[in-house]
Design an enzyme around this catalytic site. Structure first.
Site: not given
Lengths: 149, 149, 149, 149, 149, 149, 149, 149, 149, 149
Positions: A90, A93, A116
């Site tokens: 997830r 995604e 960063s």
């Protein structure tokens, strides 16, 4: 005996499950946030010697674990592809669906550069919600500008 | 004429650069957060008809763009590998380095399940810092438990 | 006993961490630069017999390590993809972002050909800087021209 | 007309070859180093408006190129694999063969962290050598430490 | 005991390094060219029984190695990608850079078909050269025409 | 008009088939070996201006092809995997089956280093054979030693 | 002793084949559906302690298996590619051939969102059929809408 | 004019969005289930001529679309990796997480063989549920046994 | 003891080479074709109990091999890429070169559908030929039509 | 006009569908088997000039198609992975499941070597069967032995 940091990580993970110690308890003993401590225990960060000692005592590891826990590991867990675990996927995604928008908005606010992943911190909290509790995550990364030369 | 959502996304991106409109201005006109609006403009979300109309007027797109802006797109931008853009890569690296720790801590707090990437929201803010300004991101995703059956 | 160069590399890395010896100390004993010596210890180069002997004595390896340390190894650590370790990835990203520019500028100066990665040397130094110390790297590779035939 | 930064990059590369202008001449007109300018012309960096104007005038591009040259591009040229061009491959091979040694030596000198590929500069020079001229490259990247939290 | 051809190959390679025997010496004992013998020892070809016996005696392998040395192995060492070893990569690069030209020239001379990699032989020789000695390779493969049916 | 070397390569290949000119005839006009000339025509090498002129005249290309034919191309045709064409695959298979043996034998003769694919030449000849004609290939590459530093 | 969930999964699978116990029998003892129980036994779900105890007793596993059976595993079995097993491949092919149609129809009925693979259940049944018995599968997943923010 | 089935699929998808016709309406006109019809419209199945005619009339396609709609297409949409679209990915994840369990249970019920993806049908329905409506899917595939020979 | 089908396959392959038994002899003892028996011995098919017993007796395997030989294995040997073994690669090349033609011709004869790889048999025979003996293979697979629903 | 063999293949495939000509009819006009002719039309083989003329006349292609139809194409359709089309995948699966058995049986009968995919022919026939018609395929490939040198 341990022949590598990977050996120590495996032994640490085994000991934690067998002893039933939580990550929060480990973090309290180490004296760092639960987020950094868990990443470090999973082989991604280097401990200070006294942190390593506390960890060894808590989990009953062998003394030889110390130099490995303080060594700087080879990091990263994604081998160039999508992760198979649904929870970690997830997050992949999120990068896939929202990544270009994140890029545009950071550039709009800061100009060319990156956020960063080294000068970085993260906190994960539970937010009670009658429609189903939520995972809240706060991330903070230093902006690093590209400088022409 | 536009023959696909991809055509409309390309035209929108071109018009935005040529007209010099910011994502924040677009979001204000659409009436949504800058995060959701940018993702939607980049082809990841479906607009409501009045949102699409406002977008078309602002950027001078052709009227035929509306049904495409309101269609549900094929989503995702990562083709199964690591992204080449440095800003987006840093987010992939966060998943690679901190992903297993995130998994452990969500499981410790909530049990087995995932943080939703669908019932999800995200806000990106600039935090002034004398050592270099920081990108602050707040993420909220509903926890979804695995239920045995 | 060791059955391969890989076995010796693993034993060497283990012994170095357990004994707490630095790469600079190893290079001093071997009599080569720290850059070449570290690459060789990590299984990328072949030692001379007297260098191997010094290494075995310093780290307390078994005598059988010598022919392996002097054998020519199978080299290279990237399996055709992006490296997951953040430090090594930054170098991959330099090749990704600046590679085509490097190619153009070497061709502009030298004509068609390559910069050798074999007749090659590299030196890494720390440059103090009040805004944060810097890693300075000097690389020198022989230019090899393509010759029509 | 140009519909994307990629369109402008292609037009720029075409104009340069047809007009026979060198990268050094372009850099002189832009007023930056040849290394940064070439990377920027190849679509990896964003120009300032006056730099873009100078470039457009020198190469005879259309006026519509300016907002694209000043936009922040999607960067990177390696799609997760080894590059096929021999000159660029040699740099990939340097990362493959020397990468772990570079990692060890930077860690030994600085502790855990990375060499920045963002706060970064590079200079490429020709060194005459009777045994064959050499490509000398000086690289400077800021060290960024991992900080526990 | 050996449980597979791979086990025997590993034992053979270990014994060769430990005993310091050259490939040329092995080939002389086996009675074949050094090219074929080395490929066969590295697990790519099947030996005749008397050749296997000579090899076992020379390197002090166990008697159980014989049926494995005479078995027909699963061949090939490239797992579908570019090889990481620099010497072997140069050969892959030759196929990448010159492969389409080789294809055109064989077709121009012979018509449609291939150069066999089975009915094939290869000889590698050193050519002294004041500008640096050269590796000379002679390759001979039977042409096999495509025949319509 | 041509906008890239790739455009010129495509036009050259099209013109050659339509005019029915052989690679040997092209090489004779260019004044180079058929092996180098074919590779160069297929977009792997840079021509001298007078060679480009001869090529343009022979094949009836547009005058704008010249700077592209003299530009240094992005080389290589294998995208990190096995080639699908059967003739080119046989060469990939030779590297896969014989590559480790080639590596061992060059190391045994020369020590650590590589056979150059840059300072390189190749000749392809037909050898009549009653059992089926053979493709004979002679390859010569300079040996480049690894030098410790 | 078991050092990981993977160790326990392997031991469980071995014990099941050796004792000849069916998945239906295991599910009856565990007190869950055969579908969930089999997935959990194959290392994809976490058991409750009393379920783990019943499993250990039935299959004669060591007592140390319990904390591992109750731990939340790293899930998923596809490493980013097509599965090689023919039965599992047919399911992958269903996603490949019917996936875009499934997407369109769920969107047409529900709007933008997904069918959850977490709040999910599945039942597999045999349907007798004179033309050959059929595998009937009923799948139920909660619809999760994308919500603009 | 259309030169391939892919051209027709693109035109059909464009016409559907522009005319605002639902898949259910198309299926009613074609006279097949919405599941089969949608897959066929997306280029995965071959229509009967009268079905193609009805489709052409409904969407205003050119008459030349008919032979293409009746041609048997090259099928499948997954190129060997994980799909990026979140809805389709959830189905891939179901195969990844539950695939081995599905395999075991079909084998337990039927013996060695597969569930056909060819002699196959699927129905998708909405199930109202106060906790959130659910997507219900019924799948039926003929069992095909492996037969020894 | 054997802990998986893979263990049994390895033991079987080892025993066969050490005892020098041919596949034809094994098939005669098992009472099946040599083609099916060899595939089954290599871990692709499930044996009947009496077949497993005969195999165990012939090759001197341990009695615990029986349930594994009768278990339904995870099948397939290609990990999504081209096989490296030259003999197996030639079959992959046949699919690559002739696959689209096979598809067209089966569709022309049968309509939309596939040739089953499950209801399938194969026979391999030697055909003497003065120009070199030939491998003759007869394949028979049931045609399975796609049926609209 | 056609600029490549790929252009001609596309035009040929388009003309065939529009004219409704079968592969068998094309093969009859060309005067070759339907298997070879279909593969050649799909861009895998080179035609003789009179065959190309017949094909051009039958399908109404432009005269410029002839040199392309007679040119030797770049062959193969699998890009190193599994094919997505179900019919072609079944053949890939046959190589995956039966490939090692085919290898063993050819080696048992012929010794070390391969079955040629060049000196090769294939015939596809329909076998009526009350349980469902079958696709019968006869394949014949010359055995090519590995010869030591």
């Amino acid at each position: 005996m341990y022949a590598s940091r990977t050996d120590v990580t495996r032994a640490l993970v085994t000991a934690r499950v067998e002893k039933g110690v939580s990550w929060a308890e480990i973090a309290a003993v180490v004296g760092r946030s639960k987020e950094w401590t868990t990443a470090a225990c999973l082989g991604q960060m280097a401990f200070e010697p006294h942190e390593a000692q506390a960890l060894i005592a808590l989990l009953g590891l062998q003394a030889g674990a110390q130099p490995w826990l303080c060594s700087i590991p080879s990091k990263g867990t994604l081998e160039g592809g999508a992760p198979s675990d649904p929870l970690i996927y997830r997050w992949y995604e999120i990068v896939s669906v929202y990544g270009p928008a994140i890029k545009e908005l950071i550039h709009e606010e800061f100009g060319d550069g990156i956020m960063s992943a080294i000068d970085f911190r993260m906190h994960i909290e539970r937010e009670p919600d009658p429609a189903g509790d939520r995972v809240n995550v706060r991330i903070s990364g230093k902006f690093l500008p590209y400088k022409p030369f």
